[in-house]
Design a protein around this motif. Sequence first.
Motif, short mmCIF file in Angstrom:
data_model
loop_
_atom_site.label_atom_id
_atom_site.label_comp_id
_atom_site.label_asym_id
_atom_site.label_seq_id
_atom_site.Cartn_x
_atom_site.Cartn_y
_atom_site.Cartn_z
N SER A 66 37.90 27.22 -14.54
CA SER A 66 38.66 28.13 -13.69
C SER A 66 37.88 29.41 -13.42
O SER A 66 37.86 29.91 -12.29
CB SER A 66 40.00 28.46 -14.37
N ARG A 67 37.21 29.94 -14.46
CA ARG A 67 36.42 31.15 -14.27
C ARG A 67 35.24 30.90 -13.34
O ARG A 67 34.92 31.73 -12.48
CB ARG A 67 35.93 31.65 -15.63
N GLU A 114 35.09 28.63 -11.00
CA GLU A 114 35.61 28.46 -9.63
C GLU A 114 35.92 29.81 -9.00
O GLU A 114 35.65 30.03 -7.82
CB GLU A 114 36.86 27.59 -9.68
N SER A 115 36.47 30.76 -9.82
CA SER A 115 36.74 32.10 -9.30
C SER A 115 35.44 32.81 -8.92
O SER A 115 35.34 33.46 -7.87
CB SER A 115 37.50 32.91 -10.35
N THR A 116 34.42 32.66 -9.79
CA THR A 116 33.11 33.27 -9.49
C THR A 116 32.52 32.66 -8.22
O THR A 116 31.94 33.36 -7.39
CB THR A 116 32.15 33.06 -10.67
N GLN A 117 32.67 31.34 -8.08
CA GLN A 117 32.16 30.67 -6.88
C GLN A 117 32.84 31.19 -5.63
O GLN A 117 32.19 31.42 -4.61
CB GLN A 117 32.35 29.16 -7.01
N ARG A 118 34.17 31.40 -5.71
CA ARG A 118 34.88 31.92 -4.54
C ARG A 118 34.40 33.33 -4.19
O ARG A 118 34.21 33.66 -3.00
CB ARG A 118 36.39 31.92 -4.80
N SER A 119 34.19 34.17 -5.23
CA SER A 119 33.70 35.53 -4.98
C SER A 119 32.32 35.51 -4.35
O SER A 119 32.04 36.25 -3.40
CB SER A 119 33.67 36.32 -6.30
#
Length: 269
Positions: free
Chosen positions: A77-78, A80-85
């Motif tokens: 999840s972390r 994926e969040s970094t990838q989105r950012s």
Amino acid sequence: MVHHPTPTKRQRRRTSKRVGTLLLLSLAVGFTGPGLTWSDSLPLDETVRQDISLAHTTQKREGAWEKERRALETKISRLESTQRSLQEEVDALLWANGRKEKEAARLDGEIAKASHLTEGLSPLIADEAKRATQVVTQSLPFLKNERETRLAALTDWVKAPATKQAEKLERLLELFTIETQFGHTSEAWQEEIEVEGEPITVQLLKVGRLSLYYLTLDEKGCGVFSPEKGAYEPLPANCAPHLKKAIALAQRERSAELVSLPIGRIVTP
């Protein structure tokens, strides 16, 4: 000879039952060999304890696996969040880069137009460069080395084929600006000049672009540069005190006041 009585049917049946019983006992004894005796098998309570221990081990492993699974889910999840950012940053950079490319293309177009327009300035720049040469060479001979060096640099820039028209025009305007500023200032300095064929160290006073005076170091002799003759001419001795006062004013050694100096006539071409 002894005669045995013939067994009856009941006796024969009893005998068969005994043989069958003995056969069953023999089979039972045969199945209770070394591998399946009660003495060699595990007790019931030990088996239960092993089963309980195995269940505890399995439960611990399942708990560890569950904990690891949750940790991996959190990490995923972390990430994926970094990838989105990062994707948002990449999109923003691509958008900004697109705008810069458009702006660069627009500026290139304007530069091309400006270069096309400045190509028509070549005759004007050449004429004005000649005029600048005349201004410097025919002007009063003050700061001669500095001004001639600046004029020679301008000539090199104008003649260089690789120099853009805009740069030539910039250099030309710079020279005219400096020469114009000389007309608004008064300066005094020491220099060796030639008066009536003799070298002499004097104090020079420039009054704008109108006149260039000299005062001897003993403050008794004075003179002025004659553009018509291209040489210094002596002035009456009574001009020396006025020149001394004017030099002090130019060097900021006296407060402002009126000074009478022989300017001569201004002749327009």
